[in-house]
Motif scaffolding. Sequence first.
Motif, PDB file in Angstrom:
ATOM      1  N   ARG A 277       0.811  -1.219   0.000  1.00 14.67           N
ATOM      2  CA  ARG A 277       0.000   0.000   0.000  1.00 14.67           C
ATOM      3  C   ARG A 277       0.840   1.263   0.000  1.00 14.67           C
ATOM      4  NH1 ARG A 277      -5.496  -1.321   3.455  1.00 14.67           N
ATOM      5  NH2 ARG A 277      -6.134  -3.053   2.096  1.00 14.67           N
ATOM      6  N   ARG A 278       0.403   2.220  -0.803  1.00 15.76           N
ATOM      7  CA  ARG A 278       1.067   3.522  -0.895  1.00 15.76           C
ATOM      8  C   ARG A 278       0.469   4.450   0.155  1.00 15.76           C
ATOM      9  NH1 ARG A 278       0.164   3.707  -7.390  1.00 15.76           N
ATOM     10  NH2 ARG A 278       2.159   2.867  -8.062  1.00 15.76           N
ATOM     11  N   ASN A 279       1.256   4.804   1.146  1.00 16.08           N
ATOM     12  CA  ASN A 279       0.815   5.707   2.196  1.00 16.08           C
ATOM     13  C   ASN A 279       2.039   6.404   2.781  1.00 16.08           C
ATOM     14  OD1 ASN A 279       1.995   3.718   3.934  1.00 16.08           O
ATOM     15  ND2 ASN A 279       0.045   2.601   3.982  1.00 16.08           N
ATOM     16  N   ASP A 280       1.877   7.069   3.924  1.00 16.49           N
ATOM     17  CA  ASP A 280       2.996   7.819   4.493  1.00 16.49           C
ATOM     18  C   ASP A 280       3.803   6.997   5.488  1.00 16.49           C
ATOM     19  OD1 ASP A 280       1.136   7.632   6.495  1.00 16.49           O
ATOM     20  OD2 ASP A 280       1.034   9.789   6.933  1.00 16.49           O
ATOM     21  N   LYS A 281       3.552   5.683   5.554  1.00 10.85           N
ATOM     22  CA  LYS A 281       4.316   4.839   6.465  1.00 10.85           C
ATOM     23  C   LYS A 281       5.648   4.442   5.829  1.00 10.85           C
ATOM     24  CE  LYS A 281       0.234   2.961   8.783  1.00 10.85           C
ATOM     25  NZ  LYS A 281      -0.519   1.736   9.175  1.00 10.85           N
ATOM     26  N   LEU A 282       6.649   4.224   6.657  1.00 16.23           N
ATOM     27  CA  LEU A 282       7.989   3.945   6.151  1.00 16.23           C
ATOM     28  C   LEU A 282       8.066   2.726   5.224  1.00 16.23           C
ATOM     29  CD1 LEU A 282      10.124   4.658   9.366  1.00 16.23           C
ATOM     30  CD2 LEU A 282       9.852   6.110   7.351  1.00 16.23           C
ATOM     31  N   PRO A 283       7.394   1.615   5.541  1.00 15.07           N
ATOM     32  CA  PRO A 283       7.520   0.454   4.654  1.00 15.07           C
ATOM     33  C   PRO A 283       6.949   0.650   3.258  1.00 15.07           C
ATOM     34  CG  PRO A 283       6.744  -0.216   6.826  1.00 15.07           C
ATOM     35  CD  PRO A 283       6.653   1.268   6.781  1.00 15.07           C
ATOM     36  N   ALA A 284       6.218   1.734   3.022  1.00 20.11           N
ATOM     37  CA  ALA A 284       5.680   1.976   1.682  1.00 20.11           C
ATOM     38  C   ALA A 284       6.790   2.070   0.636  1.00 20.11           C
ATOM     39  CB  ALA A 284       4.830   3.246   1.671  1.00 20.11           C
ATOM     40  N   SER A 285       8.021   2.289   1.091  1.00 19.67           N
ATOM     41  CA  SER A 285       9.141   2.409   0.146  1.00 19.67           C
ATOM     42  C   SER A 285       9.732   1.059  -0.262  1.00 19.67           C
ATOM     43  CB  SER A 285      10.250   3.271   0.754  1.00 19.67           C
ATOM     44  OG  SER A 285      10.816   2.652   1.899  1.00 19.67           O
ATOM     45  N   TRP A 286       9.298  -0.034   0.380  1.00 18.17           N
ATOM     46  CA  TRP A 286       9.958  -1.309   0.102  1.00 18.17           C
ATOM     47  C   TRP A 286       9.748  -1.764  -1.342  1.00 18.17           C
ATOM     48  CZ3 TRP A 286       8.433  -6.016  -1.732  1.00 18.17           C
ATOM     49  CH2 TRP A 286       7.074  -6.347  -1.705  1.00 18.17           C
ATOM     50  N   THR A 287       8.615  -1.431  -1.926  1.00 23.10           N
ATOM     51  CA  THR A 287       8.352  -1.894  -3.293  1.00 23.10           C
ATOM     52  C   THR A 287       9.347  -1.299  -4.289  1.00 23.10           C
ATOM     53  OG1 THR A 287       6.680  -0.149  -3.506  1.00 23.10           O
ATOM     54  CG2 THR A 287       5.902  -2.344  -2.878  1.00 23.10           C
ATOM     55  N   GLY A 288       9.644  -0.015  -4.125  1.00 29.18           N
ATOM     56  CA  GLY A 288      10.635   0.617  -4.995  1.00 29.18           C
ATOM     57  C   GLY A 288      12.025   0.046  -4.778  1.00 29.18           C
ATOM     58  N   LEU A 289      12.370  -0.201  -3.518  1.00 25.11           N
ATOM     59  CA  LEU A 289      13.667  -0.803  -3.210  1.00 25.11           C
ATOM     60  C   LEU A 289      13.771  -2.196  -3.820  1.00 25.11           C
ATOM     61  CD1 LEU A 289      13.875   0.265   0.543  1.00 25.11           C
ATOM     62  CD2 LEU A 289      15.297   1.153  -1.321  1.00 25.11           C
ATOM     63  N   CYS A 290      12.681  -2.928  -3.772  1.00 24.55           N
ATOM     64  CA  CYS A 290      12.671  -4.284  -4.326  1.00 24.55           C
ATOM     65  C   CYS A 290      12.891  -4.257  -5.837  1.00 24.55           C
ATOM     66  CB  CYS A 290      11.349  -4.969  -3.980  1.00 24.55           C
ATOM     67  SG  CYS A 290      11.214  -6.664  -4.595  1.00 24.55           S
ATOM     68  N   LEU A 291      12.219  -3.345  -6.525  1.00 22.20           N
ATOM     69  CA  LEU A 291      12.397  -3.250  -7.973  1.00 22.20           C
ATOM     70  C   LEU A 291      13.844  -2.890  -8.325  1.00 22.20           C
ATOM     71  CD1 LEU A 291       9.099  -1.424  -9.012  1.00 22.20           C
ATOM     72  CD2 LEU A 291       9.677  -3.834  -9.385  1.00 22.20           C
ATOM     73  N   LYS A 292      14.438  -1.991  -7.562  1.00 18.01           N
ATOM     74  CA  LYS A 292      15.841  -1.635  -7.810  1.00 18.01           C
ATOM     75  C   LYS A 292      16.747  -2.841  -7.588  1.00 18.01           C
ATOM     76  CE  LYS A 292      15.408   3.287  -6.703  1.00 18.01           C
ATOM     77  NZ  LYS A 292      15.809   4.378  -5.775  1.00 18.01           N
ATOM     78  N   TRP A 293      16.428  -3.615  -6.550  1.00 22.21           N
ATOM     79  CA  TRP A 293      17.208  -4.822  -6.259  1.00 22.21           C
ATOM     80  C   TRP A 293      17.078  -5.828  -7.398  1.00 22.21           C
ATOM     81  CZ3 TRP A 293      15.253  -9.844  -5.061  1.00 22.21           C
ATOM     82  CH2 TRP A 293      16.211 -10.757  -4.615  1.00 22.21           C
ATOM     83  N   LEU A 294      15.852  -6.052  -7.875  1.00 25.05           N
ATOM     84  CA  LEU A 294      15.637  -6.976  -8.985  1.00 25.05           C
ATOM     85  C   LEU A 294      16.412  -6.521 -10.225  1.00 25.05           C
ATOM     86  CD1 LEU A 294      11.801  -7.646  -8.670  1.00 25.05           C
ATOM     87  CD2 LEU A 294      13.629  -9.314  -8.283  1.00 25.05           C
ATOM     88  N   LYS A 295      16.378  -5.222 -10.477  1.00 26.53           N
ATOM     89  CA  LYS A 295      17.099  -4.688 -11.640  1.00 26.53           C
ATOM     90  C   LYS A 295      18.601  -4.907 -11.489  1.00 26.53           C
ATOM     91  CE  LYS A 295      17.516  -0.548 -14.506  1.00 26.53           C
ATOM     92  NZ  LYS A 295      17.076   0.870 -14.674  1.00 26.53           N
ATOM     93  N   SER A 296      19.114  -4.707 -10.278  1.00 25.58           N
ATOM     94  CA  SER A 296      20.548  -4.885 -10.041  1.00 25.58           C
ATOM     95  C   SER A 296      20.982  -6.325 -10.228  1.00 25.58           C
ATOM     96  CB  SER A 296      20.912  -4.420  -8.625  1.00 25.58           C
ATOM     97  OG  SER A 296      20.481  -5.355  -7.641  1.00 25.58           O
ATOM     98  N   ARG A 297      20.053  -7.265 -10.055  1.00 25.93           N
ATOM     99  CA  ARG A 297      20.349  -8.680 -10.210  1.00 25.93           C
ATOM    100  C   ARG A 297      20.078  -9.167 -11.645  1.00 25.93           C
ATOM    101  NH1 ARG A 297      23.499 -10.498  -6.675  1.00 25.93           N
ATOM    102  NH2 ARG A 297      22.990 -12.511  -7.636  1.00 25.93           N
ATOM    103  N   GLY A 298      19.615  -8.279 -12.516  1.00 22.72           N
ATOM    104  CA  GLY A 298      19.302  -8.674 -13.875  1.00 22.72           C
ATOM    105  C   GLY A 298      18.029  -9.496 -13.982  1.00 22.72           C
ATOM    106  N   LEU A 299      17.133  -9.345 -13.002  1.00 23.08           N
ATOM    107  CA  LEU A 299      15.904 -10.137 -12.959  1.00 23.08           C
ATOM    108  C   LEU A 299      14.679  -9.368 -13.433  1.00 23.08           C
ATOM    109  CD1 LEU A 299      16.612 -11.811  -9.503  1.00 23.08           C
ATOM    110  CD2 LEU A 299      16.530 -12.994 -11.712  1.00 23.08           C
ATOM    111  N   TRP A 300      14.830  -8.090 -13.657  1.00 26.05           N
ATOM    112  CA  TRP A 300      13.710  -7.248 -14.110  1.00 26.05           C
ATOM    113  C   TRP A 300      14.268  -5.966 -14.675  1.00 26.05           C
ATOM    114  CZ3 TRP A 300      12.585  -2.293 -12.245  1.00 26.05           C
ATOM    115  CH2 TRP A 300      11.382  -1.737 -12.720  1.00 26.05           C
ATOM    116  N   ALA A 301      13.609  -5.458 -15.698  1.00 22.34           N
ATOM    117  CA  ALA A 301      13.952  -4.139 -16.252  1.00 22.34           C
ATOM    118  C   ALA A 301      12.667  -3.554 -16.824  1.00 22.34           C
ATOM    119  CB  ALA A 301      15.021  -4.259 -17.329  1.00 22.34           C
ATOM    120  N   ALA A 302      12.336  -2.344 -16.410  1.00 17.93           N
ATOM    121  CA  ALA A 302      11.103  -1.713 -16.862  1.00 17.93           C
ATOM    122  C   ALA A 302      11.120  -1.467 -18.363  1.00 17.93           C
ATOM    123  CB  ALA A 302      10.903  -0.393 -16.114  1.00 17.93           C
ATOM    124  N   LYS A 303       9.948  -1.548 -18.966  1.00 10.61           N
ATOM    125  CA  LYS A 303       9.803  -1.235 -20.391  1.00 10.61           C
ATOM    126  C   LYS A 303       9.219   0.143 -20.566  1.00 10.61           C
ATOM    127  CE  LYS A 303       9.584  -5.500 -22.989  1.00 10.61           C
ATOM    128  NZ  LYS A 303       8.808  -6.267 -23.981  1.00 10.61           N
TER     129      LYS A 303
END
Length: 303
Positions: A277-303
């Motif tokens: 969920r997108r809100n003002d709580k701190l964990p709301a940022s985990w999704t963006g961090l996860c996507l960056k992590w996936l990209k760094s591992r070569g497991l995902w790249a946005a189109k």
Amino acid sequence: MTYPTPVLALAVVLLAGPAATAADPLVVELWPGKPPRDVGLSDPETTRVYNSPLLDGPTKLVTNVTRPTLTVYLPPREKNTGTAMLICPGGGYHNLFWELEGEEVAAWLTEHGIAGIILKYRCPRRPGDVKGEPPLGPQLDAQRAVSLVRSRAKEWGIDPKKIGMVGFSAGGHLVLATATRAGVRAYDPLDKVDEASCRPDFGVACYSGYLKAKDKDELGSGLRVAADTPPIFLAHAADDSISTPEHSAVMYLALQRAKVPCELHVFASGEHDFGVRRNDKLPASWTGLCLKWLKSRGLWAAK
């Protein structure tokens, strides 16, 4: 703000007919018959609305699952990255938080070109399951699910080397129990589906439970980290009152010792059940961090 249920999920499947949409996603039976090593339940599958004290509003729960399924949401063809995640909702192995940790997660994934495939695994615990310990049935379901997705990867526009898992609470444990088995199947193969590997290519686990042994700073029963465990991303909140962050910390240390690529984020606050969920709580940022992590591992790249 919450993610809406996915608006569109294209399902290029031989038996699916029209493209799967939010109102009519593709649902695939997990097993060709009765799930192995299951005594079954007398009560029918039920769905109910639950008002959680940790959430600002109601959410949908599913229980009494005896026929495990996959609910498949694929991204629009023009956004498809080939990456897929098998979604494991939490619920203490008693219920499945189907909306919060299933449909909303699928919406987040398809928004970013990732196939979101919700695993409806068997619950609640069966007679004979050890109280307080993770039951075996869901672990068999998860292994079968990875193999099933991989066996239909070409059909669904998925890269068979980019099939991961994401889970929440008990679902996080299920992800890690599957990932750390390193592809060693816990049931006898049944058909051609089981010829495909049951090892996920990565795992994402949020506010997981059942990872830490009681009164010991070591992994819980049945968890052993093999050297060929796939990369793992962990997220937790320090003030989690249901599953303390020690669960993720103990797993992180075990992964580090085994030299498995891993990343751990413990947020100062955020409690349990933060989902995507997108809100003002701190964990709301985990999704963006996860996507960056996936990209760094070569497991995902946005189109």
